[in-house]
Design a protein around this motif. Structure first.
Motif, short mmCIF file in Angstrom:
data_model
loop_
_atom_site.label_atom_id
_atom_site.label_comp_id
_atom_site.label_asym_id
_atom_site.label_seq_id
_atom_site.Cartn_x
_atom_site.Cartn_y
_atom_site.Cartn_z
N GLY A 16 0.82 -1.20 0.00
CA GLY A 16 0.00 0.00 0.00
C GLY A 16 0.85 1.25 0.00
O GLY A 16 1.94 1.27 0.57
N SER A 27 -3.10 3.83 -2.85
CA SER A 27 -2.79 2.86 -3.91
C SER A 27 -2.60 1.50 -3.25
O SER A 27 -1.87 1.37 -2.28
N VAL A 28 -3.28 0.50 -3.79
CA VAL A 28 -3.13 -0.87 -3.32
C VAL A 28 -2.58 -1.68 -4.49
O VAL A 28 -3.18 -1.73 -5.56
N TYR A 38 -6.40 2.25 -7.31
CA TYR A 38 -6.32 3.55 -6.67
C TYR A 38 -7.68 3.93 -6.06
O TYR A 38 -8.72 3.70 -6.68
N PHE A 39 -7.63 4.53 -4.88
CA PHE A 39 -8.84 4.93 -4.16
C PHE A 39 -8.67 6.33 -3.61
O PHE A 39 -7.59 6.69 -3.15
N GLN A 42 -10.52 6.22 2.24
CA GLN A 42 -10.11 5.03 2.99
C GLN A 42 -11.20 3.97 3.04
O GLN A 42 -10.90 2.78 3.06
N ALA A 45 -11.00 1.85 -0.10
CA ALA A 45 -9.81 0.99 -0.03
C ALA A 45 -10.03 -0.16 0.95
O ALA A 45 -9.69 -1.31 0.66
#
Length: 152
Positions: A16, A27-28, A38-39, A42, A45
């Motif tokens: 992350g 970003s995960v 991408y988020f 929170q 995500a």
């Protein structure tokens, strides 16, 4: 990542990062799939990571066999998990999906019908399928599958 909880079993597949000028983009990165997601908040995500845990390690009754990701343009990417080994995605396919309401279906694909057909959504779907357009009815929406890619 700030205030994001990652399942211990899932940690080995996830990296992350905080991005953006104010670290407001999460970003995960999933190692086994080799893609970043991408988020801008929170909650999104966390929901994504929770779904990953369920699909990889949850009870079989809870699994759907896929997870969705909506990109910044509103395009839905559906990752269909075809093979898992100890939580690692070994084989998957990706579908690019557009969700449309009944009204949007007629706006976009109504040209396939004549006026004498009227507003028969079932007939429109049959005509679309005959023209090679994959359509799935989901709740009050219709999913148009634009592309399909198989990986690994």
């Amino acid at each position: 990542m700030k205030n994001i909880i990652i399942d211990k079993k899932l940690e080995r597949f996830v990296k992350g990062f905080l991005l953006g000028e104010h670290e407001d983009i999460l970003s995960v990165y999933l190692n086994d799939i080799g893609e970043s997601f991408y988020f801008d908040n929170q909650v999104a995500a966390q929901d994504f990571l929770n779904k990953q845990s369920i699909e990889r390690f949850g009870d079989k009754e809870l699994r759907t066999g896929y997870f969705d990701y909506t990109d910044e343009f509103g395009t839905i990417h559906r990752y269909i998990i075809e093979s898992l080994i100890r939580g690692k995605v070994v084989k998957y396919s990706e579908e690019i999906i557009t969700k449309l309401s009944e009204e949007e279906m007629f706006d976009k694909f109504g040209y396939l019908m004549t006026e004498e057909h009227g507003d028969d959504i079932d007939l429109l779907i049959d005509i679309m399928k005959c023209n090679g357009i994959v359509v799935k009815h989901q709740h009050n929406n219709y999913e148009i599958i634009n592309e399909r890619h198989i990986w690994r």
